[in-house]
Design an enzyme around this catalytic site. Structure first.
Site, short mmCIF file in Angstrom:
data_model
loop_
_atom_site.label_atom_id
_atom_site.label_comp_id
_atom_site.label_asym_id
_atom_site.label_seq_id
_atom_site.Cartn_x
_atom_site.Cartn_y
_atom_site.Cartn_z
N GLY A 55 3.84 10.11 -1.95
CA GLY A 55 3.44 9.41 -3.17
C GLY A 55 4.46 8.36 -3.54
N CYS A 82 7.07 13.90 2.82
CA CYS A 82 7.70 12.77 2.13
C CYS A 82 7.93 13.08 0.64
CB CYS A 82 6.89 11.50 2.34
SG CYS A 82 7.89 10.04 2.09
N TYR A 83 7.13 12.52 -0.27
CA TYR A 83 7.31 12.87 -1.69
C TYR A 83 7.25 14.38 -1.86
CZ TYR A 83 6.89 12.87 -6.77
OH TYR A 83 7.11 13.09 -8.11
N HIS A 169 5.91 10.83 8.00
CA HIS A 169 4.46 11.00 7.84
C HIS A 169 3.82 11.47 9.15
CE1 HIS A 169 4.02 9.50 3.76
NE2 HIS A 169 5.03 8.71 4.05
N GLU A 171 0.98 12.53 9.56
CA GLU A 171 -0.46 12.24 9.61
C GLU A 171 -0.81 10.89 10.21
OE1 GLU A 171 1.52 12.47 7.06
OE2 GLU A 171 1.03 11.13 5.42
N SER A 223 -29.54 3.89 -6.15
CA SER A 223 -29.29 2.46 -6.15
C SER A 223 -29.60 1.83 -4.80
CB SER A 223 -27.82 2.19 -6.47
OG SER A 223 -27.01 2.60 -5.38
N GLY A 225 -27.50 2.17 -2.45
CA GLY A 225 -26.17 2.19 -1.84
C GLY A 225 -25.96 3.51 -1.09
N ASP A 227 -23.67 5.98 -1.23
CA ASP A 227 -23.33 7.23 -1.90
C ASP A 227 -24.53 7.86 -2.62
OD1 ASP A 227 -20.87 6.53 -0.99
OD2 ASP A 227 -20.10 5.88 -2.93
N SER A 228 -25.21 7.05 -3.42
CA SER A 228 -26.33 7.65 -4.16
C SER A 228 -27.45 8.05 -3.19
CB SER A 228 -26.85 6.72 -5.26
OG SER A 228 -27.56 5.63 -4.73
N SER A 229 -27.61 7.30 -2.11
CA SER A 229 -28.67 7.63 -1.16
C SER A 229 -28.39 8.92 -0.42
CB SER A 229 -28.84 6.51 -0.13
OG SER A 229 -29.10 5.30 -0.77
N LYS A 368 -15.43 8.19 2.16
CA LYS A 368 -16.57 7.33 2.48
C LYS A 368 -17.11 7.54 3.90
CE LYS A 368 -19.07 3.88 0.90
NZ LYS A 368 -19.53 3.77 -0.50
N1 GLN Z 1 8.46 7.44 -3.35
C1 GLN Z 1 9.21 8.27 -2.48
C2 GLN Z 1 10.23 7.45 -1.71
O1 GLN Z 1 10.22 6.25 -1.80
C3 GLN Z 1 8.26 8.97 -1.51
C4 GLN Z 1 7.61 8.00 -0.59
C5 GLN Z 1 6.45 8.62 0.14
O2 GLN Z 1 6.00 9.70 -0.15
N2 GLN Z 1 5.92 7.85 1.09
O3 GLN Z 1 11.04 7.98 -1.02
#
Ligand code: GLN
Length: 512
Positions: A55, A82-83, A169, A171, A223, A225, A227-229, A368
């Site tokens: 985050g 990370c965060y 990360h 992921e 609509s 679109g 999602d609604s469809s 999505k």
């Molecule tokens: N904001 C935090 C940092 O800058 C975490 C970053 C992140 O989770 N990608 O270290």
């Protein structure tokens, strides 16, 4: 299925979607929930493992997103990314501080504990993807370092809490063995079984819809679109004629839209659809209005009125269904500082107080591309499932300035040609959103030796991943030439065509 799941707590990382996708691709159900989801609600889901996402915030600043420490004491393994790592460290008594320089990009991970279940099958040295300003300067008591890079503590572990933390990360594909690490967490650490697929997700959702709705009636604003469809098709599969869809033709839709929607969903799927022709109502309210915000408001208000009038004609409706998807859930929460307001997201534009419907949102957990997958599995034709997003106010904000029927007709023709050519050239799915804009500008032209004085139109095509930023599509010149020839020759009322080469920011994708 859900009792064999991973819950991902969302701290706002741009990669959250990827974590969920990676886990779901392993055949395990993963659900992303906002970080402030109450602990008892998280536990109700009986997850086998919890992942704390990355985050943008810094844990040591006031108002930074946080969670209850109790989460770590539930006997459920936790993986902080990370965060998520920084927050865990901070909450458990360690220290996190701003690093001298930001680390962004590939780094070399050196594994310190080769026996760690998290690192099974992974070489001691491998490339991982970093994106951070802060780092762990002191590990929390009870945590040991299990991996490092030359600039930071890259992985930690607390045996008692069965909690793992990684600074990188895992992921993203740039982390060479990232998927394997996530697999290790999901299977070796959390002990999940592979039992999830889109097919059984659909089955389970249908079962849930039946249980929730019982013999009551459901109303949905269709609509056309994606999602609604997809929501409509799924609900229809579950409860058939207990579902009524209302389709409002505002006169600001794409060419033949009402016809297409009725064909696909009405005739093929036999859905109960009430098609309301409200063109005149909308256009008369919009007459002589040119301010974009005023137009949006008029269209939104009129839409709700038409919808309400139709809804009032039906009896025994207890549920209002919406195609809300996970990104809408997130978008409708404004998280600012220590306090946050949660607004609910209304695809139909807001519910009147006195209607007292219960909400039915079967796509709330999906991204999505997963909604599209569900749509395909349900048999919705590709040309409906792969559609670009279309704004609620429709052509009302693609006709710049004052809107009238003549302009809407001109724009519909031009837009239809652009889209048709994109599809023919196999480019439609390579761009994120493409359309034509009609400007309130006339210029001089010549046709068959005669002077013309007609409108100017703009081709707009953007490429984007998240619609927050976008670049203009680098469409081939010969393709643009073909579109230009067709529009200028076939659409009466346009004698000049331009191509929009603005990125977002500073421009936006739509013009109004
Ligand atoms: N904001 C935090 C940092 O800058 C975490 C970053 C992140 O989770 N990608 O270290």
């Amino acid at each position: 299925m859900k009792e064999n799941s991973i819950v991902i707590l969302d701290f706002g990382s741009q990669y959250n979607q990827l974590i969920a996708r990676r886990v779901r691709e392993m055949g395990v159900y993963a659900e992303v929930v906002p970080y402030f989801e109450p602990l008892d609600k998280i536990l109700e889901r009986k997850p086998k493992g919890i992942i704390l996402s990355g985050g943008p915030a810094s844990v040591y600043l006031e108002g930074a997103p946080t969670i209850s420490k109790e989460l770590y004491h539930q006997g459920i393994p936790v993986l902080g990314i990370c965060y998520g790592m920084q927050l865990t460290t901070h909450l458990m008594g360690g220290e996190v501080a701003r690093a001298d320089k930001q680390e962004f990009g590939k780094a070399e991970l050196i594994i310190d504990d080769v026996d760690s279940p998290l690192f099974q099958g992974i070489p001691n040295n491998s490339k991982v993807w970093m994106s951070h300003n802060d780092h762990v300067t002191k590990m929390a008591p009870g945590f040991v370092q299990i991996g490092h890079t030359d600039s930071c503590v890259a992985a930690t572990y607390n045996k008692e809490l069965n909690t793992y933390c990684i600074q990188f990360h895992a992921e993203v594909t740039h982390s060479e063995h990232g998927t394997q690490m996530l697999k290790n967490f999901v299977f070796n650490v959390a002990g999940c079984e592979q039992n999830w697929s889109m097919g059984n997700y659909i089955e389970e959702t249908i079962k849930n819809i039946r249980e929730t709705v019982g013999d009551k009636k459901v109303l949905l604003g269709l609509s056309g679109g994606v999602d609604s469809s997809v929501a409509a098709t799924l609900i229809h599969r579950a409860i058939g004629d207990q579902l009524t869809c209302i389709f409002v033709d505002t006169g600001l839709l794409r060419k033949d839209e009402a016809k297409k929607v009725m064909e696909v969903y009405g005739e093929n799927f036999h859905m109960n659809i009430k098609c309301v022709d409200a063109e005149e109502r909308f256009l008369s309210k919009l007459a002589r209005v040119s301010d974009p915000e005023a137009k949006r408001k008029i269209i939104g208000k009129e839409f709700i009125e038409v919808f309400d009038e139709e809804a009032a004609k039906l009896t025994d409706v207890e549920f209002l269904a919406q195609g809300t998807i996970y990104p809408d859930v997130i978008e409708s929460m404004s998280v600012k500082g220590p306090s946050m307001t949660i607004k609910s997201h209304h695809n139909v534009g807001g519910l009147p107080e006195d209607m007292k419907f219960k909400l039915l949102e079967p796509l709330r957990e999906l991204f999505k591309d997963e909604v599209r997958k569900v749509g395909r599995e349900l048999g919705i034709p590709d040309h409906m499932v792969d559609r670009h997003p279309f704004p609620g106010p429709g052509l009302g904000i693609r006709i710049l300035g004052e809107v009238d029927k003549q302009k809407a007709d001109i724009l519909r023709e031009a837009d239809d040609i652009f889209i048709e050519e994109l599809r023919k050239a196999d480019l439609y799915n390579k761009v994120s959103q493409a359309f034509v804009v009609l400007l309130p500008v006339k210029s001089v032209g010549v046709m068959g030796d005669e002077r013309t004085y007609e409108y100017t139109a703009v081709l707009r095509s953007a490429n984007t991943i998240d619609f927050m930023t976008a670049t203009w599509s680098h469409l081939p010149f010969d393709f643009l030439e073909r579109v230009s020839n067709r529009i200028l020759n076939e659409v009466k009322g346009i004698n000049r065509l331009t191509y929009d080469i603005s990125s977002k920011p500073p421009a936006t994708i739509e013009w109004e």
